[in-house]
Scaffold this motif. Sequence first.
Motif, PDB file in Angstrom:
ATOM      1  N   LEU A  26      24.773  24.673 -65.822  1.00  0.00           N
ATOM      2  CA  LEU A  26      25.095  23.685 -64.795  1.00  0.00           C
ATOM      3  C   LEU A  26      24.763  22.269 -65.267  1.00  0.00           C
ATOM      4  N   PHE A  27      23.540  22.087 -65.811  1.00  0.00           N
ATOM      5  CA  PHE A  27      23.155  20.765 -66.295  1.00  0.00           C
ATOM      6  C   PHE A  27      23.991  20.342 -67.499  1.00  0.00           C
ATOM      7  N   SER A  28      24.368  21.296 -68.336  1.00  0.00           N
ATOM      8  CA  SER A  28      25.233  20.966 -69.469  1.00  0.00           C
ATOM      9  C   SER A  28      26.607  20.516 -68.982  1.00  0.00           C
ATOM     10  N   ALA A  29      27.121  21.182 -67.956  1.00  0.00           N
ATOM     11  CA  ALA A  29      28.415  20.777 -67.397  1.00  0.00           C
ATOM     12  C   ALA A  29      28.323  19.385 -66.776  1.00  0.00           C
ATOM     13  N   ILE A  30      27.252  19.132 -66.046  1.00  0.00           N
ATOM     14  CA  ILE A  30      27.071  17.807 -65.447  1.00  0.00           C
ATOM     15  C   ILE A  30      26.939  16.758 -66.542  1.00  0.00           C
ATOM     16  N   SER A  31      26.196  17.088 -67.604  1.00  0.00           N
ATOM     17  CA  SER A  31      26.038  16.124 -68.695  1.00  0.00           C
ATOM     18  C   SER A  31      27.358  15.871 -69.401  1.00  0.00           C
ATOM     19  N   ALA A  32      28.222  16.902 -69.485  1.00  0.00           N
ATOM     20  CA  ALA A  32      29.538  16.698 -70.091  1.00  0.00           C
ATOM     21  C   ALA A  32      30.349  15.713 -69.269  1.00  0.00           C
ATOM     22  N   LEU A  33      30.220  15.813 -67.961  1.00  0.00           N
ATOM     23  CA  LEU A  33      30.926  14.868 -67.103  1.00  0.00           C
ATOM     24  C   LEU A  33      30.304  13.475 -67.183  1.00  0.00           C
TER      25      LEU A  33
END
Length: 149
Positions: A26-33
């Motif tokens: 989840l945090f990796s996805a948010i960081s990608a955004l």
Amino acid sequence: MKKKEGLSRLLEIAGEKKSLLLFSGLFSAISALCILIPFWSIYEILKELLVHASDLSTIDSELMISWGWLAFIGVLFLYAGLMLSHIAAFRILYGLKIKLSEHIGQLSLGYLNSTSIGCIKKIMEQNVEKIEHFIAHTIPDLVNVFATI
């Protein structure tokens, strides 16, 4: 029954550490955004500096500080995702090593006599440690790729 492979097998091995893996994703996805936010912030800061290059006293310092904080928050999400994936990886490895040790303790002496100590040590250390790289680095990178796309 079909043998589990890939991500489903990893989640099975993770056991109760699944939540760490999911939060890491989840945090990796948010960081990608958010990964473009630092670049955008730098662009906006440089734009402000260039627009007011003739008279630096007219620069909107509050705007520049807010863009700086926004860039920092984007990097913070990346850090959180990587830290959670590393914590998950090391906890999963610990559980795997415990299970392997228990399994080796139950093997027959005949098997242990015919297998070199180096082979068993390689399985316990090197092969299990290869999983750490996958969990701690590859999974967050894959999530970043899919979230970016």
